[in-house]
Design an enzyme around this catalytic site. Structure first.
Site, PDB file in Angstrom:
ATOM      1  N   GLY A  33       0.824  -1.216   0.000  1.00 53.39           N
ATOM      2  CA  GLY A  33       0.000   0.000   0.000  1.00 53.39           C
ATOM      3  C   GLY A  33       0.854   1.261   0.000  1.00 53.39           C
ATOM      4  N   ALA A  34       1.969   1.214  -0.733  1.00 48.77           N
ATOM      5  CA  ALA A  34       2.928   2.339  -0.686  1.00 48.77           C
ATOM      6  C   ALA A  34       2.574   3.469  -1.643  1.00 48.77           C
ATOM      7  CB  ALA A  34       4.338   1.827  -0.975  1.00 48.77           C
ATOM      8  N   ARG A  94       0.315   5.789  -1.626  1.00 45.62           N
ATOM      9  CA  ARG A  94      -0.042   7.110  -1.082  1.00 45.62           C
ATOM     10  C   ARG A  94       0.017   7.048   0.449  1.00 45.62           C
ATOM     11  NH1 ARG A  94      -6.729   7.481  -1.763  1.00 45.62           N
ATOM     12  NH2 ARG A  94      -7.130   6.264   0.114  1.00 45.62           N
ATOM     13  N   ASP A 129      -2.296  -7.164  -5.165  1.00 42.48           N
ATOM     14  CA  ASP A 129      -3.496  -7.133  -4.326  1.00 42.48           C
ATOM     15  C   ASP A 129      -3.222  -8.129  -3.202  1.00 42.48           C
ATOM     16  OD1 ASP A 129      -5.910  -7.444  -3.065  1.00 42.48           O
ATOM     17  OD2 ASP A 129      -7.092  -7.583  -4.916  1.00 42.48           O
ATOM     18  N   TYR A 161     -13.155  -2.415  11.705  1.00 42.25           N
ATOM     19  CA  TYR A 161     -11.764  -1.971  11.468  1.00 42.25           C
ATOM     20  C   TYR A 161     -10.956  -2.082  12.760  1.00 42.25           C
ATOM     21  CZ  TYR A 161      -8.002   1.488  10.617  1.00 42.25           C
ATOM     22  OH  TYR A 161      -6.793   2.134  10.507  1.00 42.25           O
ATOM     23  N   ALA A 192     -10.091  -5.651  13.345  1.00 40.71           N
ATOM     24  CA  ALA A 192      -9.019  -6.118  12.448  1.00 40.71           C
ATOM     25  C   ALA A 192      -7.664  -5.615  12.946  1.00 40.71           C
ATOM     26  CB  ALA A 192      -9.281  -5.640  11.019  1.00 40.71           C
TER      27      ALA A 192
HETATM   28  N1  LIG Z   1      -4.710   7.730   8.364  1.00 45.88           N
HETATM   29  C1  LIG Z   1      -4.952   7.447   9.628  1.00 45.88           C
HETATM   30  O1  LIG Z   1      -5.474   8.290  10.414  1.00 45.88           O
HETATM   31  C2  LIG Z   1      -4.573   6.096  10.186  1.00 45.88           C
HETATM   32  C3  LIG Z   1      -4.717   5.894  11.574  1.00 45.88           C
HETATM   33  C4  LIG Z   1      -4.377   4.650  12.100  1.00 45.88           C
HETATM   34  C5  LIG Z   1      -3.894   3.645  11.282  1.00 45.88           C
HETATM   35  N2  LIG Z   1      -3.775   3.862   9.936  1.00 45.88           N
HETATM   36  C6  LIG Z   1      -3.277   2.748   9.128  1.00 45.88           C
HETATM   37  O2  LIG Z   1      -2.162   3.169   8.360  1.00 45.88           O
HETATM   38  C7  LIG Z   1      -2.099   2.422   7.135  1.00 45.88           C
HETATM   39  C8  LIG Z   1      -2.053   3.378   5.941  1.00 45.88           C
HETATM   40  O3  LIG Z   1      -3.175   4.237   6.027  1.00 45.88           O
HETATM   41  P1  LIG Z   1      -3.333   5.504   5.071  1.00 45.88           P
HETATM   42  O4  LIG Z   1      -4.127   6.484   5.833  1.00 45.88           O
HETATM   43  O5  LIG Z   1      -2.042   5.893   4.461  1.00 45.88           O
HETATM   44  O6  LIG Z   1      -4.297   4.845   3.940  1.00 45.88           O
HETATM   45  P2  LIG Z   1      -4.577   5.236   2.406  1.00 45.88           P
HETATM   46  O7  LIG Z   1      -5.944   4.716   2.101  1.00 45.88           O
HETATM   47  O8  LIG Z   1      -4.304   6.676   2.174  1.00 45.88           O
HETATM   48  O9  LIG Z   1      -3.499   4.354   1.628  1.00 45.88           O
HETATM   49  C9  LIG Z   1      -3.623   2.953   1.571  1.00 45.88           C
HETATM   50  C10 LIG Z   1      -2.941   2.429   0.328  1.00 45.88           C
HETATM   51  O10 LIG Z   1      -3.134   0.999   0.313  1.00 45.88           O
HETATM   52  C11 LIG Z   1      -3.500   0.590  -1.003  1.00 45.88           C
HETATM   53  N3  LIG Z   1      -4.275  -0.657  -0.944  1.00 45.88           N
HETATM   54  C12 LIG Z   1      -5.568  -0.809  -0.573  1.00 45.88           C
HETATM   55  N4  LIG Z   1      -5.943  -2.104  -0.678  1.00 45.88           N
HETATM   56  C13 LIG Z   1      -4.853  -2.792  -1.100  1.00 45.88           C
HETATM   57  C14 LIG Z   1      -4.619  -4.157  -1.407  1.00 45.88           C
HETATM   58  N5  LIG Z   1      -5.596  -5.065  -1.306  1.00 45.88           N
HETATM   59  N6  LIG Z   1      -3.388  -4.536  -1.817  1.00 45.88           N
HETATM   60  C15 LIG Z   1      -2.397  -3.616  -1.942  1.00 45.88           C
HETATM   61  N7  LIG Z   1      -2.570  -2.295  -1.689  1.00 45.88           N
HETATM   62  C16 LIG Z   1      -3.786  -1.876  -1.275  1.00 45.88           C
HETATM   63  C17 LIG Z   1      -4.306   1.768  -1.532  1.00 45.88           C
HETATM   64  O11 LIG Z   1      -4.378   1.751  -2.955  1.00 45.88           O
HETATM   65  C18 LIG Z   1      -3.544   2.951  -0.965  1.00 45.88           C
HETATM   66  O12 LIG Z   1      -2.504   3.364  -1.834  1.00 45.88           O
HETATM   67  C19 LIG Z   1      -3.335   1.516   7.152  1.00 45.88           C
HETATM   68  O13 LIG Z   1      -2.971   0.266   7.682  1.00 45.88           O
HETATM   69  C20 LIG Z   1      -4.277   2.243   8.100  1.00 45.88           C
HETATM   70  O14 LIG Z   1      -5.221   1.377   8.670  1.00 45.88           O
HETATM   71  C21 LIG Z   1      -4.099   5.055   9.361  1.00 45.88           C
END
Ligand SMILES: NC(=O)c1ccc[n+]([C@@H]2O[C@H](COP(=O)([O-])OP(=O)(O)OC[C@H]3O[C@@H](n4cnc5c(N)ncnc54)[C@H](O)[C@@H]3O)[C@@H](O)[C@H]2O)c1
Length: 260
Positions: free
Chosen positions: A13-14, A16, A63, A156, A159
């Site tokens: 998921g790198a 963004r 994926d 969520y 998970a």
């Molecule tokens: N943003 C927050 O406030 C927050 C808080 C706590 C935890 N997190 C965790 O941090 C991590 C990143 O969050 P973020 O806010 O950068 O999310 P984001 O949605 O901005 O980025 C997630 C990325 O994962 C990719 N992705 C989604 N499904 C996928 C799959 N099946 N296979 C491969 N890639 C996939 C997406 O295309 C996207 O580029 C996640 O685990 C999220 O749960 C985020």
């Protein structure tokens, strides 16, 4: 000498947000980075961006819900870079959902990426690391996984609780093979996902965007929500040699919201 010189790191998921910040920090610290991303244009764009610097990056469309994609990711990484030293399990999905509105499809969507996909990445890459005799795994969980209630939804949070538990068990299982496994639990972090959750809360709570942001950010003791780079800084440390004796822990980066 940079902190991650010549290390090969896969970041799921790198494309963004937090994953992009981690991949970019790793590249800056000398790592060779594999961008394991579902969205082709995001993945290709980051690979181009990093390859235009002194870094080496490879995009593998992945994926993480698909076993075949995870196997292909490992094969391509080994063929291209020769080893896998670091795995950052960052990809996850969520949206703002009320307790009573969560459906079976929502549950499966959230768990298939955030818990199941994450485990099978650990299992497949863990086998490569075991054969190599070393490795670092960093799972991106959340303070939601520790029961922090102002989250996108309860499925969520469940998970992410699973991620914290699996981190501990994987750490004890893989310790004898010189593989460290830690989790990072971000609090409120300003990414696209965060703004999507804010939009959802506008509907479910009937409040304005400013009110929702105040709800999320106003309660942070240190009065500052995270930038993705706050998570990336800890991810660099956990992958570095300085963290060689740190394993099985879940590190909060949240401005003091959850103290444990
Ligand atoms: N943003 C927050 O406030 C927050 C808080 C706590 C935890 N997190 C965790 O941090 C991590 C990143 O969050 P973020 O806010 O950068 O999310 P984001 O949605 O901005 O980025 C997630 C990325 O994962 C990719 N992705 C989604 N499904 C996928 C799959 N099946 N296979 C491969 N890639 C996939 C997406 O295309 C996207 O580029 C996640 O685990 C999220 O749960 C985020």
């Amino acid at each position: 000498m940079k902190r991650l010189d010549q290390q090969v790191a896969i970041v799921t998921g790198a494309g963004r947000g937090i994953g992009k910040a981690i991949a970019s920090h790793y590249a800056r610290e000398g790592a060779k980075v594999v961008i394991a991303e579902l969205d082709k244009s995001l993945g290709e764009s980051l690979a181009r961006e990093l390859n235009n610097t002194a870094a080496e990056a490879l995009f593998v469309k992945t994926d993480i819900r698909q076993f075949a994609d995870i196997a292909d990711l490992c094969t391509k990484t080994q063929q291209h870079f020769g080893s896998i030293d670091i795995l950052v399990n960052n990809a996850a999905t969520t949206k703002s959902l009320d307790f009573f509105d969560i459906t079976e499809a929502d549950w499966e969507w959230i768990y298939s990426v955030g818990a199941k996909g994450l485990f099978f990445c650990m299992q497949r890459v863990g086998a490569v690391m075991k054969a190599q005799g070393h490795g670092r795994i960093i799972n991106i969980a959340s303070i939601a996984g520790k029961g922090y209630p102002a989250t996108s939804n309860i499925a969520y949070a469940g998970a992410k609780g699973a991620v914290i538990a699996m981190t501990r068990i994987a750490a004890s299982t893989l310790a004898a093979d010189n593989i460290n496994v830690n989790a990072i639990c971000p609090g409120v972090t300003r990414t696209e996902l965060y703004y999507e959750v804010v939009k959802g809360k506008i509907k479910t709570l009937g409040k304005s965007e400013a009110e929702i942001i105040e709800l999320f950010d106003g309660s942070i003791p240190i009065k500052r929500s995270n930038e993705p780079e706050d998570i990336a800084d800890l991810a660099v440390f956990l992958a570095s040699k300085e963290a060689r004796n740190v394993t099985g822990q879940s590190w909060n980066v949240d401005g003091g919201l959850v103290c444990d």
